[in-house]
Design an enzyme around this catalytic site. Structure first.
Site, PDB file in Angstrom:
ATOM      1  N   GLU B  51       0.822  -1.222   0.000  1.00 32.88           N
ATOM      2  CA  GLU B  51       0.000   0.000   0.000  1.00 32.88           C
ATOM      3  C   GLU B  51       0.849   1.262   0.000  1.00 32.88           C
ATOM      4  OE1 GLU B  51      -0.523  -2.603   1.943  1.00 32.88           O
ATOM      5  OE2 GLU B  51      -2.584  -3.281   1.645  1.00 32.88           O
ATOM      6  N   PHE B 113     -11.344  -7.796  14.097  1.00 35.29           N
ATOM      7  CA  PHE B 113     -10.253  -8.221  13.221  1.00 35.29           C
ATOM      8  C   PHE B 113      -9.982  -7.151  12.164  1.00 35.29           C
ATOM      9  CE2 PHE B 113      -8.849 -10.480   9.304  1.00 35.29           C
ATOM     10  CZ  PHE B 113      -7.573 -10.778   9.752  1.00 35.29           C
ATOM     11  N   GLN B 114      -8.716  -6.782  12.024  1.00 33.63           N
ATOM     12  CA  GLN B 114      -8.270  -5.763  11.070  1.00 33.63           C
ATOM     13  C   GLN B 114      -8.965  -4.422  11.272  1.00 33.63           C
ATOM     14  OE1 GLN B 114      -8.155  -7.501   7.061  1.00 33.63           O
ATOM     15  NE2 GLN B 114      -6.072  -8.160   7.542  1.00 33.63           N
ATOM     16  N   LYS B 163     -17.464  -1.609   5.832  1.00 33.11           N
ATOM     17  CA  LYS B 163     -17.838  -2.618   4.844  1.00 33.11           C
ATOM     18  C   LYS B 163     -19.347  -2.688   4.641  1.00 33.11           C
ATOM     19  CE  LYS B 163     -17.114  -7.425   3.594  1.00 33.11           C
ATOM     20  NZ  LYS B 163     -16.399  -8.677   3.903  1.00 33.11           N
ATOM     21  N   MET B 469      24.118   9.509   2.014  1.00 34.88           N
ATOM     22  CA  MET B 469      23.944  10.819   2.645  1.00 34.88           C
ATOM     23  C   MET B 469      24.269  10.739   4.133  1.00 34.88           C
ATOM     24  SD  MET B 469      23.412  13.934   2.182  1.00 34.88           S
ATOM     25  CE  MET B 469      22.395  14.577   0.861  1.00 34.88           C
TER      26      MET B 469
HETATM   27  C1  LIG Z   1      12.266   6.036   5.359  1.00 33.05           C
HETATM   28  C2  LIG Z   1      13.552   6.720   5.709  1.00 33.05           C
HETATM   29  N1  LIG Z   1      14.411   6.139   6.579  1.00 33.05           N
HETATM   30  C3  LIG Z   1      15.584   6.746   6.865  1.00 33.05           C
HETATM   31  C4  LIG Z   1      15.920   7.950   6.308  1.00 33.05           C
HETATM   32  C5  LIG Z   1      17.231   8.639   6.656  1.00 33.05           C
HETATM   33  N2  LIG Z   1      18.090   8.719   5.449  1.00 33.05           N
HETATM   34  C6  LIG Z   1      18.176   9.831   4.697  1.00 33.05           C
HETATM   35  S1  LIG Z   1      19.148   9.656   3.347  1.00 33.05           S
HETATM   36  C7  LIG Z   1      19.517   8.075   3.776  1.00 33.05           C
HETATM   37  C8  LIG Z   1      20.430   7.255   2.915  1.00 33.05           C
HETATM   38  C9  LIG Z   1      19.819   6.873   1.621  1.00 33.05           C
HETATM   39  O1  LIG Z   1      20.651   5.906   1.023  1.00 33.05           O
HETATM   40  P1  LIG Z   1      20.605   5.638  -0.525  1.00 33.05           P
HETATM   41  O2  LIG Z   1      19.220   5.372  -0.955  1.00 33.05           O
HETATM   42  O3  LIG Z   1      21.598   4.607  -0.866  1.00 33.05           O
HETATM   43  O4  LIG Z   1      20.986   7.061  -1.135  1.00 33.05           O
HETATM   44  P2  LIG Z   1      22.431   7.779  -1.222  1.00 33.05           P
HETATM   45  O5  LIG Z   1      22.448   8.830  -0.161  1.00 33.05           O
HETATM   46  O6  LIG Z   1      23.474   6.740  -1.013  1.00 33.05           O
HETATM   47  O7  LIG Z   1      22.462   8.366  -2.588  1.00 33.05           O
HETATM   48  C10 LIG Z   1      18.879   7.711   4.974  1.00 33.05           C
HETATM   49  C11 LIG Z   1      19.015   6.398   5.636  1.00 33.05           C
HETATM   50  C12 LIG Z   1      14.963   8.527   5.430  1.00 33.05           C
HETATM   51  N3  LIG Z   1      15.176   9.723   4.849  1.00 33.05           N
HETATM   52  N4  LIG Z   1      13.814   7.887   5.119  1.00 33.05           N
END
Ligand SMILES: Cc1ncc(C[n+]2csc(CCOP(=O)(O)OP(=O)(O)O)c2C)c(N)n1
Ligand SMILES: [Mg+2]
Lengths: 88, 570
Positions: B51, B113-114, B163, B469
């Site tokens: 979803e 449920f649900q 529902k 990042m």
């Molecule tokens: C759902 C979620 N969990 C954690 C984060 C924290 N976060 C921000 S950027 C990042 C790294 C993303 O890694 P990747 O997709 O490999 O991108 P890159 O920075 O390596 O290009 C994380 C863990 C987030 N923004 N969203």
């Protein structure tokens, strides 16, 4: 903290009060007292709230954020008792 | 007035609202709605695999088409899986309607449920949420939900339907059109704004996503060209003003260009349009654009003077505001020395990147080549991280809506489902997801949906082996102690090419500069299936320029430790 009194008219529908209260909680607003009363119209209720805001934060922003809610028909800050310090 | 089931009433109401595609997954409580859906000629249902994918797809669809996106889930876990996309759409003001099944009216509140109280769960992340308790209300609620989602400041709206309401017999009466009031920008504020613009010496258009939502790109361009004022476009507004235009200084903010950041900092007049002075743009608020007067136009009064006090507040749709300003501004300001300063910065601090010393592939090069070869007519989506910032920096956007990403919430996993939704809305455009190796592992299951439904998106996985990042912050602020940011994706766990094939896509890999163009061209030739390219890039590339969190914009660094605006007297 400064104290402000808000006067609102809410639609009498399920969830309306919850939405207002959640907004206070999301925006870090301290609720001192809250009263909800029926009106003669029946489809709306009147709500008076006394809120505490951190010093320097005006109630305008809060009024505008409350105005965005579909179930809030009107909202005004009635007595801007900004000099009325809570606690002190 | 026809006798129908609540479910048929729902489908007809959706058709009447102009809905042409729904992203969703059936389940117990929403099951009645899926029966009439089978017979709908106007509505295509795309069966997603999660979803969350449905919600982001609805958002991608909405942002690519300007129409309301629709997603559907069953009660309980189906509904709670929509929480992230609802929050995402709320932060980025995207018009979507989420329809959730709910347990029978008599069971509500019994921990059935649900059962999940999705209406309460969604309170702080939706514009509004309805729970339909009477079957005859369905047409009016759906019409109102669409009007609310699209009207004013757009955003997500939830419609929760028990529902037994769907199963009940009712009558269908088409809902009368819902009036959507439109405020006219106040004439006196427009006059004051025009006066300030004419007398300013260092003005800048600070353009946000509201200009995209309002469809005001042409009006912005007209006013910018008449006044000669420089333009910066935020992450949510990339494409609202052509990147190729000489008045465009690029993106401001934490990873903005030096000229864009300096233009805001040195400005004497910010003309802020559909933007909300987000901390990623302003840096430390107290130090932001210290000498600027502020004209702030926004459709949402609650945004004006929220973070920065507006000298001229203008409430209104950005298109109406720009039309009024175009009529009111008679005299263009004299900007010779302002442009001399900004052009000097442009010459000295162009966006750029260094090739990695270790001979690995440069991620910025890959993204730049995709932008050049695929071109500005395509739609690009991004995940969240370094690759997102490079996609914002190194692809040239010429059209509003051509860059779709998660700006406010920063949702990893946004790229693939958003691309899927965008492609459904604009089948004739190429849609490329620029994704990270981390993000891709959160939502790649939707490639199965794409493969089976004939949605031929392209996914460029910028595989730097890391949560890049976060690793960059560890490098800069945690003495290079890389705690839990390695992903082993350079060891091919998973093997993205094999994974792509398993998901029903074409899988390609590229690790050499000499092969980059070739692999992009090969991907462009595939039209019958989605394509995933595993771009194996170096792990040490960093996003520059950067304004470190907690510092003022004047401390923008072009590379580590080099602060051109701060160190020099420019
Ligand atoms: C759902 C979620 N969990 C954690 C984060 C924290 N976060 C921000 S950027 C990042 C790294 C993303 O890694 P990747 O997709 O490999 O991108 P890159 O920075 O390596 O290009 C994380 C863990 C987030 N923004 N969203
Ligand atoms: Mg990565």
């Amino acid at each position: 903290m400064t104290r402000h009194v808000l006067s609102m008219v809410l639609r009498n529908v399920p969830g309306a009060l919850a939405r207002v209260v959640v907004l206070f909680s999301s925006r870090g607003v301290d609720v001192e007292s809250l009263s909800l009363d029926p009106t003669e119209r029946g489809d709306v209720s009147r709500m008076d709230v006394v809120v505490g805001l951190p010093a320097g934060r005006s109630p305008d922003q809060l009024v505008k954020q409350l105005s965005r809610l579909v179930d809030v028909k009107s909202v005004v800050a009635v007595a801007d008792s900004a000099r009325n310090q809570i606690g002190a | 007035m026809d006798t129908v089931t609540g479910a048929s009433s729902l489908v007809r109401a959706l058709e009447d609202a102009g809905c042409e595609v729904i992203f969703g997954i059936p389940g117990g409580t929403i099951l009645p709605a899926y029966d009439p859906l089978l017979d709908s000629v106007n509505i295509r249902h795309v069966l997603v695999r999660h979803e969350q994918g449905a919600g982001h797809a609805a958002s991608g669809y909405a942002q690519a088409t300007g129409r309301v996106g629709v997603c559907v889930a069953t009660s309980g876990p189906g509904a709670t899986n929509l929480v992230t996309p609802l929050a995402d759409a709320y932060m980025d003001s995207v018009p979507i309607v989420a329809i959730t099944g709910q347990v029978n009216r008599s069971m509500i509140g019994t921990d059935a449920f649900q059962e999940a109280d999705i209406r309460s769960i969604s309170l702080p992340i939706t514009k509004h949420a309805f729970q339909v308790t009477e079957p005859e209300d369905i047409p009016a609620v759906i019409a109102e939900a669409f009007a609310l989602a699209a009207g004013g400041r757009p955003g997500p709206v939830l419609v929760d339907i028990p529902k037994d309401v769907l199963a009940a017999t009712t009558t269908y009466t088409p809902a009368p059109p819902v009036p959507t009031p439109r405020v006219t920008p106040a004439a006196n504020e427009i006059r004051r704004a025009a006066g300030l613009i004419a007398s300013s010496r260092r003005p800048v258009f600070y353009v946000g996503g509201g200009v995209v939502r309002a469809g005001a790109a042409a009006e912005l361009r007209a006013l910018a060209e008449r006044t000669g004022i420089p333009v910066v476009t935020t992450l949510m507004a990339r494409g609202a003003f052509p990147d190729s235009h000489r008045q465009h200084l690029g993106m401001p903010g934490m990873h903005g260009t030096v000229p864009a950041v300096a233009a805001l900092q040195q400005s004497d007049l910010l003309i802020a349009l559909g933007t909300r002075f987000d901390d990623r743009v302003t840096g430390v608020l107290k130090l932001f654009a210290p000498n600027a007067a502020v004209i702030h136009a926004d459709i949402d009064p609650a945004e004006i003077s929220k973070n920065r006090k507006a000298d001229v507040p203008i409430i209104g749709d950005c298109r109406d505001v720009l039309v009024s300003l175009n009529a009111a501004v008679r005299q263009a300001p004299v900007l010779t020395s302002w442009w001399a300063y900004l052009d000097g910065l442009r010459d000295r601090f162009p966006l750029g990147y260094d090739w990695p010393d270790d001979g690995t592939l440069s991620p910025q090069h890959v993204i730049e080549r995709i932008g050049t070869l695929v071109g500005p007519e395509a739609i690009y989506t991004a995940g969240v991280g370094q690759h997102q910032m490079w996609a914002a920096q190194f692809i040239g956007y010429e059209r509003p809506g051509s860059f779709i990403n998660s700006g406010g919430l920063g949702t990893m996993g946004f790229a693939v489902p958003a691309a899927m939704g965008a492609q459904c809305g604009v089948p004739d455009r190429a849609v490329w997801a620029i994704d990270g190796d981390g993000c891709f592992q959160m939502t790649n299951q939707e490639l199965v949906t794409c493969a089976l439904e004939g949605i031929p998106i392209k996914v460029a996985v910028i595989n730097n082996g890391n949560l890049g990042m976060v690793r960059q912050w560890q490098n800069l602020f945690y003495r290079g102690r890389y705690s839990n940011t390695g992903l082993s994706t350079h060891d091919r766990v998973p093997d993205f090419v094999a994974l792509a094939e398993a998901l029903g896509c074409v899988g390609l890999r590229c690790a050499e500069k000499s092969e980059v163009d070739d692999v992009i061209m090969r991907a462009m030739e595939v039209r019958d299936r989605p394509v995933v390219i595993d771009f194996v890039v170096g792990e040490d590339a960093q996003v520059w320029p950067m304004v470190a969190a907690g510092t003022g914009n004047d401390e923008i660094m072009t590379v580590r430790g080099i602060k051109p605006l701060f160190d020099e007297d420019l």
